[in-house]
Design a protein around this motif. Structure first.
Motif, PDB file in Angstrom:
ATOM      1  N   TYR A   7     -14.267 -45.154  17.931  1.00  0.00           N
ATOM      2  CA  TYR A   7     -14.392 -46.617  17.401  1.00  0.00           C
ATOM      3  C   TYR A   7     -13.656 -46.659  16.096  1.00  0.00           C
ATOM      4  CZ  TYR A   7     -17.646 -47.696  21.231  1.00  0.00           C
ATOM      5  OH  TYR A   7     -18.221 -47.783  22.397  1.00  0.00           O
ATOM      6  N   LYS A  58     -14.085 -54.155  16.182  1.00  0.00           N
ATOM      7  CA  LYS A  58     -13.514 -52.641  16.199  1.00  0.00           C
ATOM      8  C   LYS A  58     -12.737 -52.480  17.263  1.00  0.00           C
ATOM      9  CE  LYS A  58     -16.110 -50.987  12.958  1.00  0.00           C
ATOM     10  NZ  LYS A  58     -15.396 -50.371  11.798  1.00  0.00           N
ATOM     11  N   ARG A  60     -11.916 -49.673  20.554  1.00  0.00           N
ATOM     12  CA  ARG A  60     -12.287 -48.596  21.245  1.00  0.00           C
ATOM     13  C   ARG A  60     -11.163 -47.923  21.851  1.00  0.00           C
ATOM     14  NH1 ARG A  60     -17.597 -47.365  24.707  1.00  0.00           N
ATOM     15  NH2 ARG A  60     -16.578 -46.100  26.302  1.00  0.00           N
TER      16      ARG A  60
END
Length: 114
Positions: A7, A58, A60
Motif C-alpha cells: 500500500y 492509497k 494497492r
C-alpha cells in the motif's frame, strides 16, 4: 512463491513502477484503495459542514514472484515509495500455495514467470 502486497501513496505510483522496471519486474496488479493507519485522519470544511476524513487514498500493488525475486521486489517498492514521513505505506508478503497459468496450464514457479 510469494504474493507481495504493498500500500503506497498514489503520487508515488510512477516512481515505484519505474523502480520495479529497472529491476526487471513488470508483472503487477494495481488497485485504488482507502485506508486508515498511523497517518490518521483530518477535518475538512465542505459547504459549511465540518467533515472528519479518516480514510486516506492509497494504491494497492499486488505482485506474485518466485522466491528469488522477493527481496529485490521489496527493495524496489521501498526505493520508489519512501519519503521518510508517516503514510509512506506498508508491504505484506504472503506464501502462495499454487499458481496456474490459465492459457497453458503451467503450474508453480513456471506459471509465475521471471
Amino acid at each position: 512463491m510469494k504474493l507481495i502486497v504493498a500500500y503506497i501513496q498514489p503520487q508515488k505510483l510512477n516512481a515505484v513502477k519505474q523502480a520495479l522496471y529497472t529491476k526487471e519486474i513488470a508483472r503487477m496488479s494495481i488497485t485504488n484503495a482507502l485506508g486508515a493507519g498511523q497517518q490518521g485522519g483530518f477535518h475538512e470544511n465542505y459547504r459549511g459542514v465540518d467533515i472528519e476524513v479518516n480514510l486516506r487514498k492509497k494504491v494497492r500493488i499486488e505482485i506474485a514472484v518466485n522466491d528469488d525475486y522477493v527481496e529485490k521486489t521489496c527493495d524496489a517498492i521501498i526505493e520508489g515509495a519512501r519519503t521518510g514521513k508517516i503514510g509512506d505505506g506498508k508491504i505484506f508478503i504472503y506464501p502462495i500455495e499454487e499458481c496456474i497459468r490459465i492459457r497453458t496450464g503451467e503450474k508453480g514457479t513456471d506459471a509465475i514467470g521471471g
